[in-house]
Write a protein that holds these residues in place. Sequence first.
Motif, short mmCIF file in Angstrom:
data_model
loop_
_atom_site.label_atom_id
_atom_site.label_comp_id
_atom_site.label_asym_id
_atom_site.label_seq_id
_atom_site.Cartn_x
_atom_site.Cartn_y
_atom_site.Cartn_z
N ASP A 1 0.82 -1.21 0.00
CA ASP A 1 0.00 0.00 0.00
C ASP A 1 0.86 1.26 0.00
O ASP A 1 0.40 2.32 0.37
N SER A 2 2.10 1.13 -0.44
CA SER A 2 3.01 2.29 -0.39
C SER A 2 2.56 3.42 -1.30
O SER A 2 2.91 4.58 -1.08
N ALA A 3 1.79 3.08 -2.34
CA ALA A 3 1.33 4.12 -3.26
C ALA A 3 -0.02 4.70 -2.87
O ALA A 3 -0.51 5.62 -3.52
N VAL A 4 -0.62 4.17 -1.81
CA VAL A 4 -1.91 4.66 -1.34
C VAL A 4 -1.72 5.91 -0.48
O VAL A 4 -0.79 5.96 0.33
N THR A 5 -2.58 6.89 -0.65
CA THR A 5 -2.59 8.05 0.23
C THR A 5 -3.68 7.85 1.27
O THR A 5 -4.87 7.73 0.92
N TYR A 6 -3.29 7.80 2.54
CA TYR A 6 -4.26 7.64 3.62
C TYR A 6 -4.57 9.01 4.21
O TYR A 6 -3.65 9.74 4.63
N LEU A 7 -5.83 9.36 4.24
CA LEU A 7 -6.30 10.60 4.85
C LEU A 7 -7.03 10.22 6.13
O LEU A 7 -7.98 9.43 6.08
N PRO A 8 -6.63 10.72 7.29
CA PRO A 8 -7.36 10.38 8.53
C PRO A 8 -8.84 10.71 8.39
O PRO A 8 -9.21 11.86 8.16
N GLY A 9 -9.68 9.68 8.52
CA GLY A 9 -11.11 9.87 8.28
C GLY A 9 -11.73 10.92 9.18
O GLY A 9 -12.56 11.72 8.74
N ALA A 10 -11.32 10.94 10.46
CA ALA A 10 -11.92 11.89 11.41
C ALA A 10 -11.59 13.33 11.02
O ALA A 10 -12.38 14.25 11.26
N ASP A 11 -10.42 13.54 10.43
CA ASP A 11 -10.04 14.88 10.00
C ASP A 11 -10.68 15.23 8.66
O ASP A 11 -11.18 16.35 8.48
N GLN A 12 -10.64 14.31 7.73
CA GLN A 12 -11.17 14.58 6.39
C GLN A 12 -12.67 14.83 6.43
O GLN A 12 -13.20 15.64 5.67
N TYR A 13 -13.36 14.15 7.35
CA TYR A 13 -14.81 14.28 7.45
C TYR A 13 -15.23 14.98 8.74
O TYR A 13 -16.18 14.56 9.40
N ALA A 14 -14.52 16.04 9.09
CA ALA A 14 -14.89 16.80 10.29
C ALA A 14 -16.18 17.57 10.06
O ALA A 14 -17.08 17.59 10.90
N ARG A 15 -16.28 18.24 8.90
CA ARG A 15 -17.47 18.99 8.50
C ARG A 15 -17.64 18.81 6.99
O ARG A 15 -16.65 18.79 6.26
N PRO A 16 -18.87 18.72 6.50
CA PRO A 16 -19.07 18.53 5.06
C PRO A 16 -18.44 19.63 4.20
O PRO A 16 -17.82 19.32 3.18
N ALA A 17 -18.62 20.90 4.57
CA ALA A 17 -18.06 21.98 3.76
C ALA A 17 -16.55 21.92 3.74
O ALA A 17 -15.91 22.21 2.71
N ASP A 18 -15.94 21.54 4.87
CA ASP A 18 -14.48 21.38 4.91
C ASP A 18 -14.05 20.22 4.04
O ASP A 18 -13.02 20.30 3.34
N ALA A 19 -14.80 19.11 4.08
CA ALA A 19 -14.45 17.95 3.28
C ALA A 19 -14.49 18.29 1.79
O ALA A 19 -13.59 17.91 1.03
#
Length: 308
Positions: A54-72
Amino acid sequence: MTGFYHETAFYDSDDDFLTIAVPFVEGGLRAGQPTLIACAEKNTTLLREALADDSAVTYLPGADQYARPADAIASYRDIFGGLAKDGATQIRTVGDVPHPGFGVPWDWWGRYENAVNQAYAEFPLWGLCPNDTRITPAEVLADVARTHEYVATTAGDHLPNPGFGTGLPLSVPVPDVLEQGTPLVVLVDPTPAAVREAVSASIRGTRLSEDDAHDAVYAASEIVTNGLSHGVAPVRFRLWADDSRVVVAVTDQGPGPADPMAGLMPTTATRSAGLGLWILHRTCDYVSMGRDEDGFTVRVSVGGSGHT
């Protein structure tokens, strides 16, 4: 593939989740496509353990990425735009969109799932939104079926969704638990200045931080302005508060905005009710918008943790 291929999947076991998600991710990696994962901790761990490389995968912390819909939306648009500018002709994402099964109110995330069909349409994006039927409420599953054009299956199929676009608008927002009590403030057709004064006086004895207090006053003023400018009289303002949280609701008799993007993306380059609605979606802890037998209500919560 061009444009946004918005796909959901329904699963009831960890093995079924992996059966759907792993080939999706590996297909992107084999094709050299930028592949992003923004899942809750459990599913992120399952995917990390299942993927051979999975070295080519970009992991985005779900709790941060989906904090608020407009931010996401703002964050994803920046990411997708950058990848497309760098030459990506296909981008893949796997994301766990929040809902009550994760302890998060659903209303604005339901609106998010509807709005992104427009918000991401310009990008070469294949977005997979898996849903765990063990923890996902029935009303969320119904909204998911309305907002995703395609469905992935454990058999490896990617099928058109016959429920897409049916039954909109989405499920009615749930009132905040504080609304079970008597409101501290009730005003009818108030001026924004009167609302700002009333909110400031009502929250003076709370433990809200200075920033939260400012956000509460700003949000109340903006949604009253929005109701007076775009709604149908009478416009009723109500406020509830405990020692750490404040909820304000503004109800008018109009239909509410027809644009599913309202509040989730800026609608103008200058300050207006449309831009103000977007700003409060990026500052308040929760925002709901919807119509019921009482009229069209915009509700915001600031401070504390639990909202409904």
